[in-house]
Each structure stands twice: as structure tokens, then as C-alpha cells.
Design a protein around this motif. Structure first.
Motif, PDB file in Angstrom:
ATOM      1  N   CYS A 171       0.816  -1.226   0.000  1.00  0.00           N
ATOM      2  CA  CYS A 171       0.000   0.000   0.000  1.00  0.00           C
ATOM      3  C   CYS A 171       0.843   1.266   0.000  1.00  0.00           C
ATOM      4  N   ALA A 172       2.015   1.236  -0.616  1.00  0.00           N
ATOM      5  CA  ALA A 172       2.853   2.440  -0.631  1.00  0.00           C
ATOM      6  C   ALA A 172       2.216   3.568  -1.426  1.00  0.00           C
ATOM      7  N   ASP A 173       1.239   3.223  -2.274  1.00  0.00           N
ATOM      8  CA  ASP A 173       0.549   4.249  -3.043  1.00  0.00           C
ATOM      9  C   ASP A 173      -0.602   4.892  -2.263  1.00  0.00           C
ATOM     10  N   GLU A 174      -0.749   4.509  -0.987  1.00  0.00           N
ATOM     11  CA  GLU A 174      -1.760   5.113  -0.111  1.00  0.00           C
ATOM     12  C   GLU A 174      -1.041   5.751   1.073  1.00  0.00           C
ATOM     13  N   PRO A 175      -0.694   7.023   0.963  1.00  0.00           N
ATOM     14  CA  PRO A 175       0.093   7.675   2.017  1.00  0.00           C
ATOM     15  C   PRO A 175      -0.551   7.520   3.395  1.00  0.00           C
ATOM     16  N   PRO A 210       5.974   4.329  -5.917  1.00  0.00           N
ATOM     17  CA  PRO A 210       5.442   5.286  -4.929  1.00  0.00           C
ATOM     18  C   PRO A 210       6.343   5.449  -3.714  1.00  0.00           C
ATOM     19  N   ALA A 211       6.984   4.371  -3.257  1.00  0.00           N
ATOM     20  CA  ALA A 211       7.883   4.491  -2.113  1.00  0.00           C
ATOM     21  C   ALA A 211       9.136   5.282  -2.483  1.00  0.00           C
ATOM     22  N   THR A 212       9.604   5.136  -3.704  1.00  0.00           N
ATOM     23  CA  THR A 212      10.739   5.931  -4.159  1.00  0.00           C
ATOM     24  C   THR A 212      10.426   7.416  -4.074  1.00  0.00           C
ATOM     25  N   LEU A 213       9.189   7.760  -4.409  1.00  0.00           N
ATOM     26  CA  LEU A 213       8.787   9.165  -4.451  1.00  0.00           C
ATOM     27  C   LEU A 213       8.445   9.743  -3.082  1.00  0.00           C
ATOM     28  N   ASP A 221      19.489   0.188  -0.400  1.00  0.00           N
ATOM     29  CA  ASP A 221      20.581   0.253  -1.379  1.00  0.00           C
ATOM     30  C   ASP A 221      20.099   0.419  -2.809  1.00  0.00           C
ATOM     31  N   LEU A 222      18.817   0.141  -3.039  1.00  0.00           N
ATOM     32  CA  LEU A 222      18.301   0.075  -4.409  1.00  0.00           C
ATOM     33  C   LEU A 222      16.807   0.377  -4.397  1.00  0.00           C
ATOM     34  N   VAL A 223      16.354   1.179  -5.354  1.00  0.00           N
ATOM     35  CA  VAL A 223      14.914   1.394  -5.522  1.00  0.00           C
ATOM     36  C   VAL A 223      14.505   0.789  -6.861  1.00  0.00           C
ATOM     37  N   ARG A 224      13.296   0.218  -6.879  1.00  0.00           N
ATOM     38  CA  ARG A 224      12.776  -0.429  -8.091  1.00  0.00           C
ATOM     39  C   ARG A 224      11.659   0.446  -8.657  1.00  0.00           C
ATOM     40  N   THR A 225      11.928   1.095  -9.772  1.00  0.00           N
ATOM     41  CA  THR A 225      10.947   2.014 -10.341  1.00  0.00           C
ATOM     42  C   THR A 225      10.342   1.405 -11.601  1.00  0.00           C
ATOM     43  N   GLY A 226       9.015   1.349 -11.608  1.00  0.00           N
ATOM     44  CA  GLY A 226       8.291   0.803 -12.739  1.00  0.00           C
ATOM     45  C   GLY A 226       7.500   1.887 -13.441  1.00  0.00           C
ATOM     46  N   ILE A 227       6.237   2.049 -13.062  1.00  0.00           N
ATOM     47  CA  ILE A 227       5.341   2.947 -13.798  1.00  0.00           C
ATOM     48  C   ILE A 227       5.859   4.376 -13.842  1.00  0.00           C
ATOM     49  N   ALA A 228       6.525   4.836 -12.774  1.00  0.00           N
ATOM     50  CA  ALA A 228       7.027   6.214 -12.764  1.00  0.00           C
ATOM     51  C   ALA A 228       8.098   6.425 -13.826  1.00  0.00           C
ATOM     52  N   LEU A 238      -0.810  10.726  -4.760  1.00  0.00           N
ATOM     53  CA  LEU A 238       0.565  11.218  -4.679  1.00  0.00           C
ATOM     54  C   LEU A 238       0.789  12.447  -5.533  1.00  0.00           C
ATOM     55  N   GLY A 239      -0.128  12.733  -6.448  1.00  0.00           N
ATOM     56  CA  GLY A 239       0.009  13.869  -7.343  1.00  0.00           C
ATOM     57  C   GLY A 239      -0.021  13.434  -8.792  1.00  0.00           C
ATOM     58  N   THR A 240      -0.181  14.411  -9.668  1.00  0.00           N
ATOM     59  CA  THR A 240      -0.155  14.129 -11.102  1.00  0.00           C
ATOM     60  C   THR A 240       1.286  13.892 -11.554  1.00  0.00           C
ATOM     61  N   SER A 241       1.425  13.420 -12.763  1.00  0.00           N
ATOM     62  CA  SER A 241       2.765  13.234 -13.313  1.00  0.00           C
ATOM     63  C   SER A 241       3.560  14.533 -13.246  1.00  0.00           C
ATOM     64  N   ALA A 242       2.933  15.620 -13.679  1.00  0.00           N
ATOM     65  CA  ALA A 242       3.642  16.906 -13.691  1.00  0.00           C
ATOM     66  C   ALA A 242       4.037  17.338 -12.286  1.00  0.00           C
TER      67      ALA A 242
END
Length: 379
Positions: A171-175, A210-213, A221-228, A238-242
Motif C-alpha cells: 500500500c505504498a501508493d496510499e500515504p 510510490p515508495a521511491t517518491l 541500497d536500491l529502488v525499483r521504479t516501474g510505472i514512474a 501522490l500527485g499528477t505526473s507533472a
């Protein structure tokens, strides 16, 4: 491909991918960055996006299936590469021989890795995955000691080297969701046990996009970024892309196949769920659910044509859908239609289509099918 197709195409801006990698690296300056290119890079093209991400500083790549990982290697993509979605009898030996790090969530997988490593005559690089609360893949805390102990024994015999310990948020996308803190604490505990038993991983990783952001304490040591990576917000909360400093990489375009005038009361598409209120001009857009356009967005999906936002009129069919252009519209056959792209250009977005189809933007971009060619810009 470089030639622009006439029916429809997905334009992929590789400069946007590079820019998004740089933005995400700035959000996690002390961690390495993994570019997740599973599912054909979320529909954007795995080889092209993997290369662009590496050019911008991504030091790891990630895929779900072994086939995806092996295809990257076959295409000449180098660098560190982790593959995590394994089933019994998978191509472990081929992955080991291709210098692919593999994920292990249970004893059966570790046993198969050890056997494959012996057959290959090479040491397998393994990431041990813990289930800290997501309830999907990963080893349950009750079984963690057994798996860690067996992995340490495999290290001693030389068949395995544990290069990573990792988990995944639910649930990292739910602050503020309470599970986030609980999973972070569980990961620290399971990691501490592994290190106490003799595991010395190169990378410890937990953070997704979302956790990276939003959660620097989860970066390790490492972040895994997908959709972002592809310029799409992981969640509206979390906000819009912009607002997140991201730029969408995919713009889905088509050409108007037909424009015609119809009278008032004319039914449009299957079931006549839409009828014209007055004489008007209809535009036919030659893509449908066979191309990944969600049928659930019938009557709601937005498109930009002739400088105006229109909505799908009636049902999305397999190969086409219709928009009501209005009685005086000057759009003509061959005119460019933008289904989604960048809000900064006044275009509908993947998020807009997700809202129209009651889904998430991840699904919108990944479902764009193989008969829609990808055209790469700034490659």
C-alpha cells in the motif's frame, strides 16, 4: 521502427524515459536505481526503454518472467538484471549462464537453483524475497530461518551467492496506510536475521515507484521504479505526473478513418447506447479493444481531435469506435487523433482513460496490443 504507420501507433519518447530516470534518481540519491521493464516495459518496448534507462544512470534492470530477461540478453542488453517470477521447472540454468540474478521465495526454488548451478558449473546469483505483508510472492516470516539457513549452506558449497534481500509494499501508493510502517519494520527484522546468519547482500531493496517518491526511509541500497519510469503517476493521491516531475513517454495516436454526416436520432455502435441528438458529424477511429482500448471506457473515454476533446460515442468495438464531432466540425479523414499523451500539451492522459474505465493507468499502457506499432523518438 521509424516509419509512422497510418492506422494507429504508440509514439515513445525515449528522452522522457531518460528524464524520468534522472528525476527518480534525484528522489533517491543514495540508492541505486532499477528500471523495471517487465511486460514489454509496461507496453513501451523493453529493449529500447532498458537502453534509455541505462543511459540515464539506471544500474539494474528488472523483469517478471525469465522469458523477458532472456530476451533482453538475446538482444544484447547488458548490465545487472533481476528476474523474479519463477515456476517449477523454469529455465534456471539458462538464466545463470546469461548472468541474470534470480529471485528465490521458497525451498523448492532454492533447490532448483542449486541443481541448475551445478549443471552450469557456475555460481548462481540469488535474491532472497521475504513476504513482509503483501501476501503474494516471497517467503513467510515463519519459514524465513529455514530458507536463509539453506541459502547460507548453498553459499558455503559454492552453488549460490546471495546478492540481494528484498520485499514489496502492498500500500505504498496510499500515504499513511498503517501497513507501510509494519512492512518496513518486518523487512528490517528479516534482513537483520539474514545478516546475522552470514548473508552479506550487495543490495537490500523494498521501494517501488510510490515508495521511491514518498518514503526515503525505504530506499536502502536500491529502488525499483516501474510505472514512474514511463512518466505516469503511481497514484492520484501522490500527485499528477507533472506535480511529481515526470513526463509521460507514450502518446497513443490514430488517424480518422471516416467522417460522415448523420441525422438526428441515429444510433451509434453496438446496442445503440448512444443516439445523436441532432444532425451531426461522426468520426470513426480505427482502434478497439483488440488493440487494448478498454471496452469499459465506452461512452466516456476521451480523445483529442481537431483541437477539441471528444468522448467515445457508444460502445468500443473490437477494431474501432466512434466520436461525435458536432455539426460544424471540420475534421477530415486522415486527421490525427490523440487518445492519450501528455496533459502539458492539452492531451488526454492514460490516467484519464483509467478513470473512464474504472481501472489504473498501469493497465491502460500495458494493454496496448502488439498490432499497434511503437514508433521511437529521440533514440
Amino acid at each position: 521502427m521509424n516509419e509512422t504507420p497510418t492506422r494507429a501507433y504508440a509514439e515513445i519518447d525515449l528522452d522522457a524515459v531518460r528524464g524520468n530516470v534522472r528525476t527518480l534518481r534525484e528522489r533517491a540519491p543514495r540508492a541505486e536505481l532499477m528500471a523495471v521493464v517487465k511486460s514489454n516495459a509496461y507496453g513501451h518496448g523493453a529493449v529500447e526503454c532498458a537502453t534509455a534507462a541505462q543511459q540515464a544512470g539506471a544500474t539494474w534492470l528488472g523483469t517478471a518472467t525469465p522469458g523477458e530477461a532472456l530476451a533482453l540478453r538475446a538482444a544484447g542488453v547488458g548490465g545487472r538484471l533481476l528476474c523474479w517470477l519463477w515456476t517449477p521447472g523454469g529455465p534456471w540454468r539458462e538464466a545463470i549462464e546469461a548472468d541474470i540474478d534470480v529471485s528465490v521465495s521458497g525451498m523448492w526454488a532454492l533447490d532448483e537453483v542449486r541443481e541448475a548451478a551445478r549443471a552450469a558449473g557456475r555460481t548462481a546469483r540469488v535474491h532472497l524475497k521475504a513476504d513482509t505483508g503483501l501476501g503474494r510472492n516471497g517467503c513467510q516470516p515463519a519459514d524465513w530461518a529455514e530458507l536463509v539457513g539453506a541459502a547460507v549452506a548453498a553459499q558455503a558449497e559454492g552453488t549460490v551467492r546471495v546478492t540481494g534481500v528484498w520485499s514489496h509494499f502492498a500500500c505504498a501508493d496510499e500515504p499513511g496506510h498503517p501497513s507501510v510502517a509494519l512492512q518496513l519494520a518486518a523487512f528490517r527484522d528479516l534482513l537483520a536475521h539474514a545478516e546475522k546468519e552470514g548473508v552479506d547482500p550487495e543490495v537490500r531493496h523494498l521501494a517501488n515507484s510510490p515508495a521511491t517518491l514518498t518514503l526515503p526511509e525505504s530506499h536502502f541500497d536500491l529502488v525499483r521504479t516501474g510505472i514512474a519510469l514511463y512518466g505516469i503517476s503511481p497514484a492520484p493521491e501522490l500527485g499528477t505526473s507533472a506535480e511529481l516531475g515526470l513526463r509521460p513517454a507514450m502518446t497513443l495516436k490514430a488517424s480518422l478513418a471516416l467522417v460522415k454526416t448523420v441525422p438526428a436520432g441515429h444510433g451509434v455502435s453496438y446496442g445503440h447506447h448512444y443516439t445523436t441528438g441532432a444532425e451531426t458529424r461522426l468520426g470513426l477511429i480505427p482502434v478497439g479493444y483488440a488493440d487494448g482500448i478498454p471496452r469499459h471506457a465506452s461512452g466516456r473515454g476521451p480523445v483529442l481531435v481537431g483541437g477539441k476533446i471528444r468522448r467515445v460515442a457508444g460502445r468500443v468495438a473490437m477494431d474501432q469506435f466512434v466520436v461525435d464531432l458536432g455539426p460544424g466540425d471540420l475534421a477530415h479523414e486522415g486527421a490525427t487523433v490523440v487518445l492519450f499523451g501528455d496533459a502539458a500539451r492539452g492531451e488526454p492522459t492514460a490516467e484519464d482513460w483509467a478513470e473512464a474505465a474504472d481501472t489504473i493507468a498501469y493497465e491502460i499502457v500495458t494493454r496496448i496490443g502488439g498490432r499497434v506499432p511503437r514508433v521511437y523518438r529521440n533514440g
